[in-house]
Design a protein around this motif. Structure first.
Motif, PDB file in Angstrom:
ATOM      1  N   GLY A 111     -21.627  -0.950   3.800  1.00  9.66           N
ATOM      2  CA  GLY A 111     -21.280   0.304   3.144  1.00  9.66           C
ATOM      3  C   GLY A 111     -22.390   1.331   3.281  1.00  9.66           C
ATOM      4  O   GLY A 111     -22.126   2.528   3.513  1.00  9.66           O
ATOM      5  N   ALA A 112     -23.652   0.890   3.152  1.00 11.37           N
ATOM      6  CA  ALA A 112     -24.786   1.803   3.333  1.00 11.37           C
ATOM      7  C   ALA A 112     -24.850   2.321   4.763  1.00 11.37           C
ATOM      8  O   ALA A 112     -25.152   3.504   5.005  1.00 11.37           O
ATOM      9  CB  ALA A 112     -26.089   1.086   2.973  1.00 11.37           C
ATOM     10  N   SER A 156     -32.201   5.078  -4.507  1.00  8.00           N
ATOM     11  CA  SER A 156     -31.591   5.552  -3.264  1.00  8.00           C
ATOM     12  C   SER A 156     -30.088   5.786  -3.402  1.00  8.00           C
ATOM     13  O   SER A 156     -29.367   4.984  -4.007  1.00  8.00           O
ATOM     14  CB  SER A 156     -31.838   4.532  -2.147  1.00  8.00           C
ATOM     15  N   ALA A 157     -29.633   6.898  -2.838  1.00 10.56           N
ATOM     16  CA  ALA A 157     -28.199   7.206  -2.852  1.00 10.56           C
ATOM     17  C   ALA A 157     -27.409   6.194  -2.027  1.00 10.56           C
ATOM     18  O   ALA A 157     -26.199   6.028  -2.233  1.00 10.56           O
ATOM     19  CB  ALA A 157     -27.973   8.611  -2.300  1.00 10.56           C
ATOM     20  N   THR A 158     -28.073   5.511  -1.108  1.00 11.70           N
ATOM     21  CA  THR A 158     -27.384   4.505  -0.298  1.00 11.70           C
ATOM     22  C   THR A 158     -27.069   3.252  -1.104  1.00 11.70           C
ATOM     23  O   THR A 158     -26.255   2.432  -0.696  1.00 11.70           O
ATOM     24  CB  THR A 158     -28.241   4.086   0.913  1.00 11.70           C
ATOM     25  N   GLY A 159     -27.749   3.088  -2.250  1.00  9.66           N
ATOM     26  CA  GLY A 159     -27.593   1.883  -3.043  1.00  9.66           C
ATOM     27  C   GLY A 159     -28.416   0.715  -2.552  1.00  9.66           C
ATOM     28  O   GLY A 159     -28.397  -0.363  -3.134  1.00  9.66           O
ATOM     29  N   VAL A 160     -29.161   0.938  -1.461  1.00 11.70           N
ATOM     30  CA  VAL A 160     -29.954  -0.129  -0.835  1.00 11.70           C
ATOM     31  C   VAL A 160     -31.361   0.404  -0.589  1.00 11.70           C
ATOM     32  O   VAL A 160     -31.587   1.157   0.362  1.00 11.70           O
ATOM     33  CB  VAL A 160     -29.314  -0.581   0.498  1.00 11.70           C
ATOM     34  N   ILE A 177     -14.345  -4.958   2.583  1.00 11.24           N
ATOM     35  CA  ILE A 177     -15.290  -5.289   3.656  1.00 11.24           C
ATOM     36  C   ILE A 177     -15.729  -6.744   3.518  1.00 11.24           C
ATOM     37  O   ILE A 177     -15.819  -7.483   4.497  1.00 11.24           O
ATOM     38  CB  ILE A 177     -16.506  -4.345   3.616  1.00 11.24           C
ATOM     39  N   PHE A 178     -15.982  -7.151   2.281  1.00 10.11           N
ATOM     40  CA  PHE A 178     -16.395  -8.531   1.985  1.00 10.11           C
ATOM     41  C   PHE A 178     -15.333  -9.522   2.458  1.00 10.11           C
ATOM     42  O   PHE A 178     -15.651 -10.542   3.093  1.00 10.11           O
ATOM     43  CB  PHE A 178     -16.635  -8.642   0.483  1.00 10.11           C
ATOM     44  N   LEU A 179     -14.057  -9.244   2.170  1.00 10.96           N
ATOM     45  CA  LEU A 179     -12.981 -10.145   2.588  1.00 10.96           C
ATOM     46  C   LEU A 179     -12.883 -10.232   4.110  1.00 10.96           C
ATOM     47  O   LEU A 179     -12.648 -11.313   4.670  1.00 10.96           O
ATOM     48  CB  LEU A 179     -11.644  -9.681   2.006  1.00 10.96           C
ATOM     49  N   PHE A 202     -19.474   7.868   4.558  1.00 12.20           N
ATOM     50  CA  PHE A 202     -18.559   7.042   3.785  1.00 12.20           C
ATOM     51  C   PHE A 202     -19.161   6.742   2.413  1.00 12.20           C
ATOM     52  O   PHE A 202     -20.325   6.363   2.308  1.00 12.20           O
ATOM     53  CB  PHE A 202     -18.295   5.736   4.550  1.00 12.20           C
ATOM     54  N   GLU A 203     -18.375   6.921   1.355  1.00 13.56           N
ATOM     55  CA  GLU A 203     -18.857   6.643  -0.001  1.00 13.56           C
ATOM     56  C   GLU A 203     -18.297   5.304  -0.458  1.00 13.56           C
ATOM     57  O   GLU A 203     -17.123   5.206  -0.831  1.00 13.56           O
ATOM     58  CB  GLU A 203     -18.414   7.761  -0.956  1.00 13.56           C
ATOM     59  N   PRO A 204     -19.106   4.254  -0.437  1.00 14.02           N
ATOM     60  CA  PRO A 204     -18.588   2.933  -0.812  1.00 14.02           C
ATOM     61  C   PRO A 204     -18.245   2.832  -2.285  1.00 14.02           C
ATOM     62  O   PRO A 204     -18.987   3.322  -3.139  1.00 14.02           O
ATOM     63  CB  PRO A 204     -19.745   1.987  -0.444  1.00 14.02           C
TER      64      PRO A 204
END
Length: 510
Positions: A143-144, A299-303, A162-164, A152-154
């Motif tokens: 997602g990042a 971070s806006a990326t979440g990571v 995505i996980f599945l 793309f905004e996860p």
């Protein structure tokens, strides 16, 4: 007349090194899996599961606020040393009992059925939780990556999809047989090592500004809410301990490894020390390259590592290196599915799971436990469902990964020490160092198990509570309940060859 030992006693009889298939029969099992993995492939699966490009990168944000750079770097060095002791002691027992059941079979042989039962449930649910944690982490990084590349905004829903997709990919890859798994893991080793080298090299050369050595090795950051720095530092050790897990994969692939009595033991130890060196380099490289500490944490990326790459290398460089990390995480998850499915197969072979007759079936074409693969990814998918509603709830469920699998490492080591001379070492052993290294391993695991259960944030609320102890209690309760249902059918054999065992094996082949 001198008393002779029974030829089928797997505890007392020294294992013949030359014939692994015969050794497996002596341990009670008819070989049904394909022994197509070499020593490097066996090392590679544990190295891939440890995956410093998965663990270190995913947990880096946790480390930033739980002790900061000083605890991350020194903690990695110290924890790695103690984990190496655990790996050495576990490798010695693996050499004596090279089966897919691994930890629970060792515990059963050395301590009895109940020891094996509870070790097996802790190990199994730890492995299944690991699949969920690894592949969900890969989904977050994906997602990042999509955010950097296409804006793309996860969301929780898109991340779950995505996980599945990642789970499905790993299931399909594992259905092609152990040879493909071995090849992918071998590629994974070089991908990880090259990836660490490229990331560290780029972060060392490209940025105009770097943090000082004093900052990297002495800066202490406490965002936990706890006032005691020693408590915070202890909690911060979990970044390394969370990452250093999964090396029992080498043991679970024993029945598919040539010269497993030696190769599986070496695979465990090599995976740990290579990861120890590579992980330290990666953490140091990331920390030296931090441009803005607060911005990295938020971070806006979440990571957070993605933010370090973005600030230091720009959008293009960050995107490229993030892709390197994602591929490494995919390798890691694929290896974990292989290890977990072999545990499902082995535990079912001894009638420990509901529906064991199905889960122990092996494909005659690929000699792969196909139903066990699907069960492994299916349970991992269910474990991640709470992520759709609450990150806290998901964290509580996946806590079983580390709180389950880490104590399971120490149980066979402790039982081996308790057995004394009843334990006959395999061809790979520690000699006179067995006892001091073994007790160091047991004490360390006891300590970190306590650390896993301590609250990590203050004040402790519903959202900040550490649910690991709850997860552990639930697993033990479920295992206890099922024990009274399945105790009459569960049991590891003493030697292969009885009519009942031959019938069970025949039923397991499809």
């Amino acid at each position: 007349m001198a008393r002779t030992e029974a030829p089928t006693d797997p505890i007392r009889k020294p294992p013949p090194v030359q014939d692994e298939e015969e050794r497996l029969r002596e341990l009670g099992y008819q070989p049904v899996l394909a022994r197509r993995m070499g020593g490097f492939g066996n090392f590679a699966i544990s190295f891939s599961v440890i995956s410093v490009l998965s663990g270190c990168m995913t947990l880096y944000g946790f480390g930033l606020g739980t002790g900061g750079p000083a605890v991350m770097l020194w903690g990695w060095a110290g924890v790695g040393l103690f984990v190496l002791c655990v790996g050495l002691a576990l490798a010695e027992v693996t050499s004596a009992y090279p089966t897919s059941g691994a930890l629970y079979y060792m515990a059963d042989r050395l301590g009895g059925r109940r020891w094996g039962w509870y070790t097996g449930w802790l190990n199994l649910l730890g492995l299944l939780g690991a699949i969920a944690g690894i592949d969900y982490g890969a989904a977050l990084f994906t997602g990042a990556f999509l955010n950097l590349q296409w804006g793309f905004e996860p969301t929780a829903g898109s991340t779950f999809l995505i996980f599945l997709a990642i789970l499905l990919l790993h299931a399909v890859l594992n259905l092609f047989g152990v040879r493909l798994v071995s090849v992918l893991n071998s590629v994974s080793v070089w991908w990880h090592l090259a990836g660490v080298a490229v990331i560290v090299g780029a972060l060392a050369i490209v940025p105009e500004r770097h943090q000082s050595a004093e900052f990297v090795f002495t800066e202490f950051v406490n965002d936990t809410g706890w006032a005691n720095p020693f408590y915070v530092a202890a909690i911060g050790l979990l970044l390394a301990q969370y990452t250093f897990s999964g090396y029992d994969a080498s043991a679970h692939l024993s029945e598919e490894t040539s010269n497993a009595s030696v190769a599986a033991a070496k695979g465990i130890v090599r995976a740990i020390w290579v990861s120890w060196i590579a992980g330290f380099a990666l953490l140091a490289g990331l920390t030296f390259a931090i441009q803005d500490y607060a911005a990295t944490q938020n971070s806006a990326t979440g990571v957070p590592p993605a933010q370090i790459l973005l600030d230091a290398l720009g959008s293009g460089g960050a995107t490229a290196l993030l892709l390197v990390v994602i591929v490494a995480q995919l390798f890691c998850g694929n290896a974990e599915v292989a290890a977990a499915s072999r545990m499902v197969f082995a535990f079912s072979r001894d009638n420990a799971l509901p529906g064991s007759a199905l889960w122990r079936k092996v494909s005659t074409r690929t000699q792969t436990p196909v139903p066990a693969v699907w069960l492994s990814v299916g349970v991992a998918a269910l474990i991640a469902v709470p992520s759709l509603y609450s990150a806290t709830a998901y964290g509580a469920v996946t806590a079983i990964n580390v709180i389950g699998i880490t104590p399971a490492y120490a149980i066979p080591i402790y039982l081996r020490l308790r057995a004394g001379k009843r334990f006959v070492p395999g061809p790979w052993n520690l000699g006179r160092w067995s006892s001091p290294i073994g007790w160091t391993a047991v004490v360390w695991v006891a300590l970190v198990t306590v650390l896993f259960c301590l609250p990590q944030k203050s004040p402790v609320t519903v959202d900040t509570m550490n649910y690991a102890v709850v997860a552990l209690a639930v697993v033990l309760v479920l295992a206890s309940v099922w024990w009274y249902v399945a105790r009459r059918s569960y049991g590891t054999p003493t030697a292969y060859g009885t009519a009942r065992e031959e019938a069970d094996i025949a039923e397991g082949i499809v």
